[in-house]
Motif scaffolding. Structure first.
Motif, PDB file in Angstrom:
ATOM      1  N   GLN A 262      -5.407  -6.274  -5.932  1.00 31.96           N
ATOM      2  CA  GLN A 262      -5.954  -5.345  -4.957  1.00 31.96           C
ATOM      3  C   GLN A 262      -7.007  -5.948  -4.050  1.00 31.96           C
ATOM      4  OE1 GLN A 262      -6.985  -2.378  -7.884  1.00 31.96           O
ATOM      5  NE2 GLN A 262      -5.451  -0.970  -7.120  1.00 31.96           N
TER       6      GLN A 262
ATOM      7  N   ARG B 154     -14.963   0.871   1.222  1.00 33.19           N
ATOM      8  CA  ARG B 154     -13.525   0.672   0.973  1.00 33.19           C
ATOM      9  C   ARG B 154     -12.637   1.354   2.010  1.00 33.19           C
ATOM     10  NH1 ARG B 154     -11.928   3.124  -4.010  1.00 33.19           N
ATOM     11  NH2 ARG B 154     -13.945   4.136  -4.334  1.00 33.19           N
TER      12      ARG B 154
ATOM     13  N   TYR C 238      -3.449   5.440   1.728  1.00 34.44           N
ATOM     14  CA  TYR C 238      -3.719   6.098   3.002  1.00 34.44           C
ATOM     15  C   TYR C 238      -3.263   7.553   2.928  1.00 34.44           C
ATOM     16  CZ  TYR C 238      -3.832   1.246   4.752  1.00 34.44           C
ATOM     17  OH  TYR C 238      -4.113  -0.090   4.952  1.00 34.44           O
TER      18      TYR C 238
ATOM     19  N   THR D  28     -10.654   1.970   5.654  1.00 33.14           N
ATOM     20  CA  THR D  28     -10.032   1.462   6.873  1.00 33.14           C
ATOM     21  C   THR D  28      -9.642   2.665   7.716  1.00 33.14           C
ATOM     22  OG1 THR D  28      -9.162  -0.544   5.832  1.00 33.14           O
ATOM     23  CG2 THR D  28      -8.077   0.212   7.859  1.00 33.14           C
TER      24      THR D  28
ATOM     25  N   GLU E  19      -4.139   3.541  -7.879  1.00 35.47           N
ATOM     26  CA  GLU E  19      -5.039   2.441  -8.217  1.00 35.47           C
ATOM     27  C   GLU E  19      -4.560   1.716  -9.464  1.00 35.47           C
ATOM     28  OE1 GLU E  19      -9.477   2.085  -7.620  1.00 35.47           O
ATOM     29  OE2 GLU E  19      -9.405   2.897  -9.662  1.00 35.47           O
TER      30      GLU E  19
ATOM     31  N   ARG F 231      -8.486   0.542  -1.725  1.00 31.42           N
ATOM     32  CA  ARG F 231      -8.950   0.820  -0.375  1.00 31.42           C
ATOM     33  C   ARG F 231      -8.379   2.151   0.071  1.00 31.42           C
ATOM     34  NH1 ARG F 231     -12.098  -2.412   2.356  1.00 31.42           N
ATOM     35  NH2 ARG F 231     -11.683  -1.222   4.265  1.00 31.42           N
ATOM     36  N   LEU F 232      -9.073   2.798   0.989  1.00 28.37           N
ATOM     37  CA  LEU F 232      -8.727   4.152   1.422  1.00 28.37           C
ATOM     38  C   LEU F 232      -8.674   4.198   2.940  1.00 28.37           C
ATOM     39  CD1 LEU F 232     -11.364   5.811  -0.914  1.00 28.37           C
ATOM     40  CD2 LEU F 232      -8.905   5.703  -1.376  1.00 28.37           C
TER      41      LEU F 232
ATOM     42  N   SER G 110       0.847  -1.191   0.000  1.00 28.60           N
ATOM     43  CA  SER G 110       0.000   0.000   0.000  1.00 28.60           C
ATOM     44  C   SER G 110       0.879   1.236   0.000  1.00 28.60           C
ATOM     45  CB  SER G 110      -0.928  -0.011   1.226  1.00 28.60           C
ATOM     46  OG  SER G 110      -1.777  -1.135   1.219  1.00 28.60           O
TER      47      SER G 110
ATOM     48  N   HIS H  82      -2.757  -2.011  -2.897  1.00 31.30           N
ATOM     49  CA  HIS H  82      -3.915  -2.505  -2.149  1.00 31.30           C
ATOM     50  C   HIS H  82      -4.717  -1.357  -1.556  1.00 31.30           C
ATOM     51  CE1 HIS H  82      -6.347  -4.606   0.800  1.00 31.30           C
ATOM     52  NE2 HIS H  82      -5.759  -3.934   1.778  1.00 31.30           N
ATOM     53  N   ALA H  83      -4.018  -0.379  -0.960  1.00 25.58           N
ATOM     54  CA  ALA H  83      -4.692   0.736  -0.288  1.00 25.58           C
ATOM     55  C   ALA H  83      -3.894   2.012  -0.483  1.00 25.58           C
ATOM     56  CB  ALA H  83      -4.877   0.455   1.200  1.00 25.58           C
TER      57      ALA H  83
END
Length: 302
Positions: free
Chosen positions: A301, A95, A32, A97, A24, A65-66, A4, A29-30
């Motif tokens: 992802q 999506r 942040y 976390t 993306e 994911r965000l 990520s 994967h994410a």
């Protein structure tokens, strides 16, 4: 192992949205972002809010994911944060976390005009903050009178898209924080041992991380949970190797493989920012993003 990235909120959205879309496209994967009002060397430059940035990113992406890395009680209240989070979870289609921690000192820790909190007070607030936020995100209406935080029939209907709520990634290394991770976390976050950042060795860092993982396991056992049920996330850039792993694909795979063997399931790397602590060659960074995950046994992802 998942890979990520952290994208600091330093660009106006006309430019910043391209970075989130690129993250993306590269298969991270994410994505942040830091939940600060200002931070370190970026203190006197552009810096935008985490939740609005993530909401915009949710509309600019479809799979990434965000999340926050991390939110703290320094300038947040559980009641208002919960409303923002269920809205963000809805906009993103589930999506989100929430990275959450006790917060630190300096930078924006006293931005609301409060006196600096002691380590004990930060820990006390973190415990109450996390427990109340858990209730707010899982119950339709919550009333609570606490030492630091209260709620009076606070409503969060219809709740999160993700059930029973969006996942918490709890940043902690001390005993109280690890107990919170064991009780409320779906993931655990560490940056390593800060005492080793300046003069430590990779071997010392690995030993410190091994100790943290062991204490997480003990906290989970005490809570009646299997530590394997939690994702274990390392936010990179703060261990003795710093940006060294981003020098080449081979260097990164070596670094990631050693931490995968320790038990980490996700590594988070900072999106390159020229002339900063997070400077890195963009082309090499993107090559790492596209080539390293397959070598580490991660295929996408999902």
């Amino acid at each position: 192992m998942r890979l990520s990235t952290v994208i600091l909120p330093i660009h106006r959205w006309a430019e910043g949205q391209q970075t989130w879309r690129r993250a993306e496209d590269l298969g991270f994967h994410a994505g942040y972002t830091y939940d600060h009002l200002s931070w370190r060397t970026f203190r006197d430059g552009p810096w935008f809010g985490a939740i609005p940035t993530l909401t915009a990113a949710a509309t600019a992406t479809t799979k990434l994911r965000l999340g926050t890395m991390v939110t703290s009680p320094n300038f947040r209240h559980p009641v208002t944060l919960a409303k923002e989070l269920i809205s963000l979870d809805d906009v993103s289609g589930g999506r989100v976390t929430l990275g959450i921690g006790a917060g630190g000192t300096g930078f924006d820790a006293t931005a609301l005009g409060q006196e600096p909190w002691t380590p004990r007070e930060r820990a006390d607030r973190f415990a109450e903050f996390t427990a109340l936020l858990d209730r707010l995100l899982t119950e339709d209406a919550v009333s609570h009178e606490g030492v630091f935080y209260s709620a009076d029939e606070a409503r969060n209907i219809p709740g999160c898209v993700q059930r029973p709520r969006l996942p918490f990634a709890v940043a902690a290394t001390g005993p109280r924080g690890l107990r919170l991770a064991a009780r409320y976390g779906q993931a655990w976050v560490t940056t390593g041992d800060p005492k080793l950042y300046e003069a430590g060795t990779p071997e010392q860092s690995a030993e410190a991380l091994r100790d943290q993982l062991g204490r997480l396991g003990a906290a989970c056992a005490e809570a009646g949970r299997d530590a394997a049920d939690l994702d274990r996330i390392l936010l990179t850039g703060f261990t003795p190797e710093r940006t060294g792993p981003l020098q080449s694909v081979d260097a990164f795979v070596d670094f990631a493989g050693r931490h995968q063997e320790l038990g980490f399931t996700e590594l988070v790397v900072h999106w390159p920012i020229p002339d900063s602590d997070f400077a890195a060659d963009q082309a090499v960074f993107e090559k790492i993003a596209t080539e390293a995950p397959a070598q580490l046994g991660y295929g996408g992802q999902a």
